[in-house]
Design an enzyme around this catalytic site. Structure first.
Site, short mmCIF file in Angstrom:
data_model
loop_
_atom_site.label_atom_id
_atom_site.label_comp_id
_atom_site.label_asym_id
_atom_site.label_seq_id
_atom_site.Cartn_x
_atom_site.Cartn_y
_atom_site.Cartn_z
CG HIS A 199 -3.15 1.29 -2.51
ND1 HIS A 199 -1.83 1.06 -2.49
CD2 HIS A 199 -3.45 0.42 -3.53
CE1 HIS A 199 -1.31 0.35 -3.66
NE2 HIS A 199 -2.56 -0.08 -4.24
CG LEU A 252 -1.80 -1.20 1.53
CD1 LEU A 252 -2.71 -1.06 2.49
CD2 LEU A 252 -2.67 -1.25 0.25
CB SER A 257 2.72 3.12 -9.26
OG SER A 257 2.94 1.70 -9.71
CE LYS A 292 -0.18 4.50 -11.68
NZ LYS A 292 0.02 3.34 -11.29
CG ASP A 293 -4.63 1.28 -12.40
OD1 ASP A 293 -3.74 0.95 -13.09
OD2 ASP A 293 -4.42 1.52 -11.14
P1 AMP Z 1 -3.43 -1.71 -7.24
O1 AMP Z 1 -2.99 -2.39 -6.16
O2 AMP Z 1 -2.37 -1.47 -8.19
O3 AMP Z 1 -4.18 -2.94 -8.00
O4 AMP Z 1 -4.46 -0.53 -6.96
C1 AMP Z 1 -5.44 -0.76 -6.38
C2 AMP Z 1 -6.48 0.64 -6.55
O5 AMP Z 1 -5.61 1.65 -6.03
C3 AMP Z 1 -6.75 0.84 -8.06
O6 AMP Z 1 -8.14 1.14 -8.09
C4 AMP Z 1 -5.68 1.68 -8.61
O7 AMP Z 1 -6.25 2.58 -9.49
C5 AMP Z 1 -5.69 2.45 -7.08
N1 AMP Z 1 -4.21 3.36 -7.13
C6 AMP Z 1 -3.25 2.97 -7.47
N2 AMP Z 1 -2.11 3.84 -7.49
C7 AMP Z 1 -3.05 5.05 -7.31
C8 AMP Z 1 -2.68 6.47 -7.15
N3 AMP Z 1 -1.53 7.03 -7.37
N4 AMP Z 1 -3.60 7.09 -7.13
C9 AMP Z 1 -4.81 7.07 -6.84
N5 AMP Z 1 -5.23 5.70 -6.92
C10 AMP Z 1 -4.34 4.61 -7.13
#
Ligand code: AMP
Length: 287
Positions: free
Chosen positions: A37, A33, A185, A149-150
């Protein structure tokens, strides 16, 4: 904070919360995290009585040569951060709990996937749609929080819940960035020190594109040229630079509607993505 590892226990908890009239907010993640997140949790805490976060590195959304095995993991740290942020339940299933046997039904995403990350990562969004649909059925939330971000993922998930009438509100949340503009990220830890410095070119390129749009540029090709010029100053290889209608993710010849400007750059051990969505109301069309 409660930690739940089985689907049965998670569903029972959510059903019980629903029965007692609680609104459930759900934040799906792959863990490791960071503030991105945590910002989703912040929104979920504001809008719901109970916040569930999942931490699950989903093998289905990784290609055979991608980084599933070396995706960063640190559950102890995740537990602390999630609990501090106000998560009530951390759902942490293992792979066999989520995928115990060969599936009898498979999901294929048809639209919004033949471009951007969908084009360079075939099957990725089928894996994302599958795990998100399963997680929504397991956690039974009123609202689910996803980061822009995604942005392609948000577009795909919105399509999924519409198609299958999933009774959940999808809440898109803004991109959280480092001080110098790099989008946060979990994969940023794999950048070398030099690449970390170069990586600010991604957000810089998008800011320059955004400025060009507000100055009246309506030609997507010229916007892409501006972005590519910034990205070519890095040692990474450009995976894509695109200007597309959002959320349809279709090509535009003239920018007259909401668009996403999206980039992906492959560095030695990390592939970074970033984007901005420029709303029609913010674009000085033809000025
Ligand atoms: P992940 O753990 O990479 O699958 O991300 C989980 C959630 O967190 C997803 O909805 C991502 O889009 C969001 N997320 C990841 N990085 C960011 C960020 N820098 N800003 C906002 N949301 C993020």
């Amino acid at each position: 904070m409660k930690i739940i590892k089985t689907i049965n226990d998670m569903q029972s908890f959510s059903k019980q919360s629903m029965r007692s009239g609680q609104k459930i907010g759900f934040v799906p993640t792959m863990g490791y995290l960071h503030e991105g997140h945590i910002s989703l949790v912040g929104e979920a805490v504001k809008q719901n009585d109970c916040v569930i976060m999942s931490v699950f590195v989903n093998p289905l959304q990784f290609g055979p040569n991608e980084d599933f095995d070396r995706y960063p993991r640190d559950l102890k740290r995740d537990e602390e951060l999630a609990s501090q942020a106000g998560v009530d339940v951390l759902f942490y299933p293992d792979v066999t709990e989520m995928y115990p046997k060969e599936r009898t039904t498979k999901l294929t995403v048809q639209e919004r996937v033949n471009t951007l990350c969908g084009e360079s990562r075939p099957g990725h969004f089928d894996g994302v749609a599958t795990v998100v649909l399963k997680l929504l059925q397991i956690t039974l939330p009123d609202r689910a929080y996803f980061g822009m971000k995604d942005a392609q993922q948000v577009a795909v998930i919105k399509g999924l819940v519409d198609d299958f009438n999933v009774p959940v509100e999808i809440v898109p949340c803004p991109i959280i960035r480092e001080k110098d503009g790099l989008a946060k990220s979990s994969r940023n830890v794999y950048l070398t020190p030099t690449e970390r410095k170069e990586a600010i070119q991604l957000s810089r390129s998008l800011r320059a594109a955004s400025k060009a749009l507000s100055d009246g540029e309506i030609n997507p090709e010229r916007i892409k040229d501006i972005v590519s010029t910034y990205l070519s100053e890095t040692s990474g290889s450009i995976d894509y630079v695109e200007v597309l209608a959002y959320p349809a993710l279709e090509k535009v010849h003239v920018i007259t509607e909401d668009v996403i400007i999206a980039v992906a750059v492959q560095f030695s051990a990390a592939r970074l993505i970033d984007n901005i969505v420029a709303l029609k109301s913010e674009i000085a069309i033809g000025v």
